[in-house]
Design a protein around this motif. Sequence first.
Motif, short mmCIF file in Angstrom:
data_model
loop_
_atom_site.label_atom_id
_atom_site.label_comp_id
_atom_site.label_asym_id
_atom_site.label_seq_id
_atom_site.Cartn_x
_atom_site.Cartn_y
_atom_site.Cartn_z
N VAL A 110 36.02 46.15 41.11
CA VAL A 110 36.63 47.62 40.76
C VAL A 110 37.56 47.89 41.94
N ASN A 111 36.90 47.75 43.21
CA ASN A 111 37.79 48.16 44.27
C ASN A 111 39.16 47.26 44.33
N TYR A 112 39.08 46.19 43.95
CA TYR A 112 40.23 45.24 44.19
C TYR A 112 41.14 45.95 43.22
N VAL A 113 40.95 46.47 41.63
CA VAL A 113 41.81 46.95 41.13
C VAL A 113 42.11 48.42 41.53
N VAL A 114 41.55 49.26 41.98
CA VAL A 114 41.80 50.50 42.28
C VAL A 114 42.67 50.34 43.74
N ASN A 115 42.30 49.41 44.63
CA ASN A 115 43.13 49.59 45.95
C ASN A 115 44.15 48.33 46.13
N GLN A 116 44.20 47.35 45.38
CA GLN A 116 45.06 46.35 45.50
C GLN A 116 45.95 45.98 44.28
N ALA A 117 45.56 46.31 43.06
CA ALA A 117 46.42 45.71 41.71
C ALA A 117 47.41 46.62 41.45
N ASN A 118 48.22 46.34 40.49
CA ASN A 118 49.18 46.99 39.96
C ASN A 118 48.80 47.62 38.91
N ALA A 119 48.51 48.92 38.58
CA ALA A 119 48.02 49.29 37.33
C ALA A 119 48.94 49.31 36.23
N ASN A 120 50.16 48.94 36.33
CA ASN A 120 50.82 48.87 35.19
C ASN A 120 50.78 47.52 34.47
N GLN A 121 50.05 46.80 35.12
CA GLN A 121 49.80 45.42 34.57
C GLN A 121 48.58 45.53 33.67
N ASN A 122 48.55 44.46 32.94
CA ASN A 122 47.25 44.28 31.83
C ASN A 122 46.11 43.86 32.68
N ALA A 123 44.90 43.58 31.81
CA ALA A 123 43.66 43.25 32.55
C ALA A 123 43.88 41.61 32.90
N ASN A 124 44.53 40.92 31.77
CA ASN A 124 44.65 39.41 31.97
C ASN A 124 45.43 39.12 33.30
N GLN A 125 46.62 39.84 33.41
CA GLN A 125 47.45 39.91 34.47
C GLN A 125 46.71 40.00 35.79
N ILE A 126 45.96 41.00 35.77
CA ILE A 126 45.26 41.39 36.88
C ILE A 126 44.11 40.33 37.34
N TYR A 127 43.65 39.79 36.24
CA TYR A 127 42.52 39.02 36.67
C TYR A 127 43.01 37.69 37.29
N ASN A 128 44.14 37.08 36.53
CA ASN A 128 44.60 35.84 36.98
C ASN A 128 45.15 36.14 38.45
N GLN A 129 45.79 37.20 38.70
CA GLN A 129 46.04 37.56 40.36
C GLN A 129 44.96 37.45 41.21
N PHE A 130 44.04 38.17 40.61
CA PHE A 130 42.55 38.10 41.41
C PHE A 130 42.06 36.63 41.62
N GLN A 131 42.29 35.86 40.79
CA GLN A 131 41.60 34.38 40.77
C GLN A 131 42.19 33.81 41.84
N ARG A 132 43.65 34.03 41.92
CA ARG A 132 44.64 33.41 42.75
C ARG A 132 44.49 33.71 44.42
N GLN A 133 44.23 35.11 44.37
CA GLN A 133 43.91 35.62 45.81
C GLN A 133 42.62 35.44 46.32
N VAL A 134 41.60 35.48 45.50
CA VAL A 134 40.12 35.46 45.86
C VAL A 134 39.59 34.01 45.17
N PRO A 135 40.00 33.11 45.49
CA PRO A 135 39.51 31.68 44.96
C PRO A 135 38.04 31.51 44.90
N TRP A 136 37.58 31.91 46.27
CA TRP A 136 36.07 31.48 46.71
C TRP A 136 35.18 32.62 45.67
N PHE A 137 35.46 33.60 44.91
CA PHE A 137 34.76 34.42 44.54
C PHE A 137 34.23 33.69 43.24
N ASN A 138 34.57 32.59 42.73
CA ASN A 138 33.83 32.17 41.52
C ASN A 138 32.21 31.14 42.16
N LEU A 139 32.33 30.97 43.74
CA LEU A 139 31.08 30.46 44.10
C LEU A 139 29.85 31.12 43.70
#
Length: 402
Positions: free
Chosen positions: A66-95
């Motif tokens: 939630v914090n990533y979306v509020v403070n880092q993401a472009n709210a004009n993008q859709n959820a899939n675009q934001i999630y894909n960006q999140f996965q690229r920028q925070v690859p360790w999160f899947n651990l």
Amino acid sequence: MFYYQYYFPQFVPVQYYGQPLYMDRQQPSVQQILQTIRSQHNNLYRELEDAGMNRQITEYVFFFVVNYVVNQANANQNANQIYNQFQRQVPWFNLLFRQHNVSQNVADRVLRRVIQITLDQLKGGGGQPGPGQGWSNWEDLGGVLTSAPTVASWQPNRLDVFARGTDNMLYHKWWDGSRWNDWESLGGVLTSPPAAVSWGPNRIDVFVRSTDNTLYHKWWDGSRWNDWESLGGVLTSGPAVSSRRTNQLDVFVRGTGNRLYMKTWNGSRWLDWEDLGGNLNSEPAAVSWGPNRIDVFARGQNNDLIHKWWNGNRWSDWESLGGTLTSAPAVSSRRANQLDVFARGTGNRLYKRTWNGTRWGNWENLGGTLTSAPAAVSWNPNRIDVFARGQNQSLIHSWLDR
């Protein structure tokens, strides 16, 4: 190897990419959005907990996303675009998920929903109704729909939702009273949205148009799904179905000449198709609130809502109820002589018009961003559940509970 324990000794990271987590760039705040998720979407917590992740870590995961979306993401993008960006920028999160044996499929689905809910909150609830109207915010239930959904309920607090998937098969997702179960494939080859109804406990009947433009039927008998059967006809739309009493079904379709046709199961056999006339510009919608009553709706040639009803003796003429529909309608009934009709209107928003037993109320704008016709059902006098396909082609859900 990086472990998340190094990152949050108390499950609260201090910074993310050099920016404080508690930035208050826009309203609502991260904590307000998290409270909305806790209060209105607790099933998301249950999904991760059922998969093996404890509540404390789930809270951290949702906080971080939630914090990533509020403070880092472009709210004009859709959820899939934001999630894909999140996965690229925070690859360790899947651990986090791998260490708790949570499948990637579950993780992807839940996090996309969290992102969509956050976007809806940042955009003022995605155009949701204002305070006092009693409707929930939309929740994203995942899936990839290639048709409008349909919904049936065979007991209080039970919902069975059906839709066509990317392989044109029928898919089913259900709320069992405490959680949403995963999508299951029921096969078939659909060329329309499905229709579903229940005439008793643990009974569901589903109808679709198949590749030969005929009506097909599949049903749950309480212990298993039965095979598809062909009921013939020449359909130029998806079907609709209602039930007036136990073991009776009335199926409606648009046929040749854009006319309304009905086929009835009388408890022992299927009757012949009956031509009910009209000039339909969409699939029909149907509901029954008593043993001698059926109400049928469709979009007319002027994109208005048209209505025809059976009073136990005869069918009425068609009447126009106005509006500017951009989809087929849906209808539910909370009690005898009450109807709630839903349709997608201008701006892809959900609109509702209610018959209160005496007169039709005005159209109400209930917001949302729909990419299909809605579906609606009521399982008690104070409850309506509405579903549609959302912007990400996933199933979205809003409800009235008062």
